[in-house]
Write a protein that holds these residues in place. Structure first.
Motif, short mmCIF file in Angstrom:
data_model
loop_
_atom_site.label_atom_id
_atom_site.label_comp_id
_atom_site.label_asym_id
_atom_site.label_seq_id
_atom_site.Cartn_x
_atom_site.Cartn_y
_atom_site.Cartn_z
N ILE A 70 34.10 31.95 30.45
CA ILE A 70 33.39 32.33 31.68
C ILE A 70 34.27 32.00 32.87
N SER A 71 34.30 32.93 33.83
CA SER A 71 35.02 32.62 35.08
C SER A 71 34.09 32.87 36.27
N ILE A 72 34.07 31.88 37.15
CA ILE A 72 33.26 31.98 38.38
C ILE A 72 34.24 32.01 39.54
N LYS A 73 34.30 33.20 40.14
CA LYS A 73 35.34 33.40 41.16
C LYS A 73 34.69 33.59 42.54
N ASP A 74 35.28 32.91 43.52
CA ASP A 74 34.83 33.16 44.90
C ASP A 74 36.03 33.49 45.78
N ASN A 75 35.70 34.06 46.97
CA ASN A 75 36.78 34.42 47.88
C ASN A 75 36.81 33.48 49.07
N THR B 125 38.86 30.46 44.92
CA THR B 125 38.88 29.50 43.80
C THR B 125 38.23 30.14 42.60
N THR B 126 38.77 29.91 41.44
CA THR B 126 38.14 30.35 40.19
C THR B 126 37.93 29.13 39.28
N ILE C 97 32.07 36.74 48.47
CA ILE C 97 31.92 37.35 47.14
C ILE C 97 31.95 36.23 46.09
N ILE C 98 30.91 36.22 45.26
CA ILE C 98 30.92 35.32 44.10
C ILE C 98 30.74 36.19 42.88
N GLU C 99 31.68 36.09 41.98
CA GLU C 99 31.69 36.96 40.81
C GLU C 99 31.78 36.12 39.53
N SER D 150 43.27 27.78 41.70
CA SER D 150 43.23 28.23 43.10
C SER D 150 44.63 28.26 43.70
N ASP D 151 44.84 29.26 44.56
CA ASP D 151 46.15 29.30 45.22
C ASP D 151 46.10 28.67 46.59
#
Lengths: 617, 122
Positions: free
Chosen positions: A538-543, A601-602, A524-526, A595-596
Motif C-alpha cells: 500500500i502506498s499513501i501519497k500526498d503532495n 511524501t509517500t 491530493i491524497i492518493e 520523500s524528496d
C-alpha cells in the motif's frame, strides 16, 4: 489490587523466609557443613577403612600365626634331628665300645698289671700288645675317640692308646673321675659328664664299660673311650642355623657338653644355668620362650637318654631373630595399614573439602536464587503496580472528558439555551482542545501498551474492498469540502488477516499527517493497494511539502516531529508515527517513508496476505 | 425511550440525563450497582446504560447478578468503559447477555443513534 497487596506483604515479612537467608549466610563463615552428606561420607570412609584394616589384620594375624607355627615346627625338626644324630653317635660309639669290650683279648684280665709304673703312667708300650692292637684298630673306625684306655678296678691306668698320650697323663689314678664312679656304682656302661681331657686339649666325655670275668663275675677292669666333643661340635656347626641361633648339648650335671658357638680352642666347661625342668614334656621336643640376660629367647629342647642319665639337646635363638620373618610381615602389614589409613584420610580430607566447597557453593547458589526470586517477585509487583497505575491514570484522565464533551455538545446545539456566535466559538474551542487531550491520552495509552507488549490485537479476515470503502466514506467528502482530493485505488477481492481497528489507526494517522501538510485547495491524497506475490503493498501519497532527507531519520521514533514550530502549528503529539510503526511491526508488516523534501511524501506499507487455511485460525 | 443510567460518577450521570431529557427521553439515574438492581425490579426500561468500572459492585457484577436470576433476557444492557477491555472480556459479557460494549468518551449523538435500536415498540 487489594489481594495482590496482601500477597506482597506475606513475601517480605514472612519471618521463616528471612530466617532461611540469615541462617545460610551465618553457616557460610564456619568451617564445616556438618550435614548429612558429609557425615555419611565420613562414616563410609571410616567404616571402609576399618573394614579393610580389620580384614588385613585378621589375615595377617593368621599368616603370622602360621609362619610362627612353621618356624616352631622347623625348630622342632631341627632339634629332633640334632638329638637323634647325637644320640645315634653316642649309641654307635657306645655300642662299639661294648662290642670290643666283649671280644678276646680285651676280655682277658690285665695280667701285666704288676708292670704299671708311675713313670709311664701305665704298662710299658710293648706290654699286652694284644689289647693294645685291638684298641689301635678302633682309631681307624672314625669314632672320634681321642684316646681309649683300660683301667684297673682301683682306677689306675693299665694302658692308654695312643701311647704318646699315655706318658703325658698328669696322673696314674683316675678313681675320682665321674666315669669311674659311675661305672663302679652302676656296674654297667656309663657315659660321663663332660670334662677337659687329661692332655688339656679337648672337651671330652668318657664312655666307660666295666669288664667282668666270665667265670666269677669279678671286675677285671674298665674299658674307657674318651669321645672328642670337638668333632661333634664341628659336625654340629655345619648344620644350617638361623640368625644368632646356637645349639647346646647339656649333660646331667648341667655342664654344657657342646656349644655350637664355641671355638675348638676354648675348652672351658661352662654350666647351663636355665632351669627347663618345669617345661619338659617327656620325649617330645619342647618349645618355650625364656629370658636370657634380659632378652627373650626361643628355646627348643629335647631330653635324650645318655646311659642312665638324661641330657638335653637344645636350640636357642633370640626371639626377634627366630620370628624375624613374621615380625617383618607384621611390620609390613602395619606399614600397609598405615598407608591405607593415610591414603583414605588424605583422600577423605580432600573429598570432604570438595563436598564442603560444593555444599557451600550450592548453598550460596540457593541463597542467591532465593534472593533473586525475591527480587524478581518484587520487580513483578512493581511492574504490576506500574501497569495498574498507568491504567488507573489513563482511566482517570479519560473520566472528565465525557462530561466536558457532552456539555459542549449541549451548549453548542443550543439545548441549554441560545448562544451567540462568540459563545459558540468559545465552546467549539473548548471542544477542540478537549478532543486533542483525548487524542493525547489515547496515544500515551497506546505507546505504553505497545512498550509493555500489552496491546491486544483482534486478528480477523478483512476484505480490502470493505476497508477501503470505509476509508472513502470517512474522508472523501469531508476532504473534498476542504479542497483536498482523496482517491483510493485497489485490487478487488483481496482478503488479509489482521486487526481492523489497529490497521485503521495507522491509516488515520498517516492520512491525518498528510491532511496537515497538503496545500489547501490543491491537496491530493492518493492511496494505492496492489498485491505483489503474497504481500499487500500500500502506498499513501500526498503532495505536501515533503520531508527533507536529513530529517527523515528519526521520524518513526517517539515524540519526533520534523519541526517544533510545526508541532505548535499543527498540533499532534509526535507519537503517531511511532505508534504506527510499532503496530505494523506487531501485525507482521512494514512501514517506510519516502520523500524528496519538495514534492510530497509517500508512506509505503506492506502486509502479509495469508492463504485460505491460515485464515480460519 | 425509558433509560436507566448507571455510573458511579455523578457528573456523567447528570450530563447524560440532561442530554437525553433534552432530547425527549425519560431517564432514571443510579450511582451504584445495588441501587440499579433495585430500580430494575420496580420498573421497565428500554435500555440500561451500565458503566463497567464501579467500586464495590461493578457493572460486571450487576450483569452476573441478573444472569444468575435468569432475568438478563428481559433487559437491553449497553456497557460503557473508559479502559480498553480484552476481547475475551467483551465476549464474556456479550455471552452473558450484554448487547454492546462502547468506549468512553463517546459522542452523545452517536450514542443516542445507537440506542434507538433498542426502543421497545409498544
Amino acid at each position: 489490587m487489594s489481594v495482590l497487596k496482601a500477597k506482597k506483604d506475606v513475601k517480605t515479612t514472612d519471618p521463616k523466609y528471612n530466617q532461611y537467608i540469615i541462617f545460610s549466610s551465618n553457616s557460610c563463615n564456619c568451617g564445616l557443613y556438618l550435614n548429612r552428606e558429609i557425615a555419611l561420607t565420613i562414616i563410609i570412609l571410616v567404616s571402609t577403612t576399618a573394614l579393610i584394616v580389620g580384614l588385613l589384620y585378621i589375615y595377617t594375624s593368621n599368616e603370622i600365626q602360621r609362619m610362627n607355627d612353621e618356624i616352631a615346627k622347623t625348630k622342632i625338626n631341627e632339634v629332633q634331628a640334632l638329638s637323634s644324630r647325637f644320640a645315634l653317635r653316642l649309641q654307635y660309639v657306645t655300642g662299639l665300645m661294648e662290642l670290643v669290650s666283649q671280644t678276646f683279648p680285651v676280655t682277658k684280665p690285665p695280667i701285666y698289671s704288676n708292670l704299671i709304673s708311675d713313670h709311664l703312667k701305665g704298662i710299658p708300650q710293648d706290654t699286652d700288645t694284644e689289647k693294645r692292637e685291638i684298641v689301635r684298630n678302633m682309631f681307624d673306625k672314625k669314632l672320634d675317640l681321642e684316646y681309649i684306655f683300660y683301667t684297673m678296678p682301683n682306677g689306675d691306668i693299665y694302658f692308654l692308646e695312643p701311647f704318646s698320650s699315655q706318658v703325658k697323663l698328669s696322673q696314674l689314678n683316675f678313681a675320682f673321675r665321674d666315669w669311674y664312679l659311675g661305672a663302679m656304682s652302676t656296674g654297667s656302661t656309663y657315659v660321663s659328664e663332660v670334662y677337659v681331657s687329661a692332655n688339656e686339649k679337648h672337651n671330652v666325655i668318657a664312655i666307660a664299660v666295666p669288664i667282668y670275668n666270665n667265670v666269677n663275675q669279678t671286675l677285671n677292669g674298665i674299658f674307657v673311650g674318651a669321645l672328642d666333643l670337638g668333632a661333634v661340635q664341628r659336625s654340629l656347626s655345619q648344620i644350617d642355623r638361623g640368625q644368632n641361633e646356637y645349639f647346646l648339648i647339656v649333660d646331667h650335671n648341667n655342664n654344657i657338653v657342646v656349644d655350637s658357638r664355641k671355638s675348638e680352642s676354648d675348652i672351658e666347661i661352662k654350666k647351663f644355668t636355665l632351669d627347663l625342668s618345669e617345661h619338659s614334656q617327656g620325649n617330645k621336643v619342647n618349645i618355650i620362650t625364656k629370658a636370657i640376660d634380659g632378652q627373650d629367647n626361643l628355646i627348643a629342647f629335647k631330653t635324650i637318654s645318655v646311659g642312665i642319665h638324661e641330657w638335653t639337646v637344645m636350640s636357642i635363638q633370640p626371639h626377634g631373630d627366630a620370628f624375624v620373618s613374621s615380625a617383618a610381615l607384621r611390620n609390613e602389614t602395619l606399614g600397609i595399614m598405615i598407608t591405607i589409613v593415610i591414603i583414605t584420610s588424605t583422600s577423605g580430607f580432600f573429598m570432604i573439602r570438595k563436598i564442603n566447597t560444593n555444599l557451600r557453593l550450592s548453598n550460596r547458589l540457593k541463597q542467591n536464587n532465593s534472593e533473586l526470586e525475591l527480587k524478581t517477585e518484587q520487580i513483578k509487583q512493581i511492574d504490576i503496580q506500574k501497569d495498574e497505575f498507568s491504567a488507573m491514570v489513563t482511566h482517570e484522565l479519560k473520566t472528565p472528558l465525557m462530561p466536558i464533551l457532552w456539555n459542549c455538545n449541549l451548549l453548542k446545539k443550543g439545548m441549554a439555551g441560545d448562544l451567540n456566535a462568540e459563545q459558540i466559538e468559545s465552546i467549539l474551542s473548548v471542544e477542540k482542545n478537549t478532543k486533542q487531550l483525548e487524542s493525547l491520552i489515547n496515544d500515551i495509552m497506546d505507546v505504553r501498551k505497545l512498550e509493555l507488549d500489552k496491546m491486544r490485537f483482534n486478528l480477523e479476515s478483512i476484505s480490502i474492498d470493505e476497508f477501503f470503502s470505509n476509508l472513502d466514506s470517512t474522508y472523501k467528502n469531508v476532504l473534498a469540502d476542504k479542497g483536498v482530493s482523496f482517491k483510493t485505488r485497489y485490487q478487488s477481492g483481496i482478503i488479509i488477516y489482521t486487526d481492523k481497528t489497529r490497521l485503521r489507526q495507522v491509516f488515520d494517522n498517516v492520512i491525518g499527517n498528510s491532511i496537515k501538510f497538503v496545500p489547501q485547495g490543491t491537496g491530493i491524497i492518493e492511496i494505492v493497494a496492489v498485491k505483489k506475490e503474497n504481500e499487500l503493498v500500500i502506498s499513501i501519497k500526498d503532495n505536501g511539502q515533503g520531508i527533507p532527507l536529513e530529517k527523515q531519520k528519526g521520524l518513526f521514533q517517539k515524540f519526533y516531529q520534523v519541526d517544533t514550530s510545526e508541532r505548535r502549528k499543527t498540533g499532534g503529539t509526535g507519537l503517531g508515527l511511532a505508534i504506527s510503526k510499532k503496530i505494523m511491526d506487531k501485525l507482521g508488516g512494514t512501514i517506510r517513508l519516502e520523500s524528496d523534501g519538495k514534492t510530497g511524501t509517500t508512506i509505503h506499507l506492506t502486509l502479509q496476505i495469508v492463504n485460505q487455511s491460515v485464515k480460519n485460525k | 425511550m425509558n433509560l436507566l443510567l448507571v455510573d458511579d460518577n455523578k457528573e456523567i450521570t447528570k450530563i447524560m440525563a440532561k442530554y437525553f431529557i433534552k432530547k425527549g427521553h425519560l431517564c432514571t439515574v443510579a450511582n451504584d450497582g445495588h441501587n440499579a438492581l433495585e430500580i430494575l425490579q420496580g420498573q421497565k426500561f428500554d435500555v440500561m446504560l451500565l458503566d463497567l468500572a464501579m467500586p464495590e459492585f461493578s457493572g460486571r457484577d450487576v450483569v452476573m447478578h441478573l444472569k444468575n436470576n435468569g432475568k438478563i433476557s428481559d433487559y437491553n444492557i449497553v456497557c460503557l468503559t473508559a479502559s480498553s477491555p480484552s476481547s475475551e472480556y467483551e465476549d464474556e459479557l456479550k455471552l452473558m447477555g450484554v448487547k454492546a460494549i462502547l468506549k468512553k468518551p463517546i459522542d452523545p449523538d452517536a450514542l443516542l443513534d445507537f440506542l434507538n435500536q433498542f426502543q421497545i415498540k409498544s
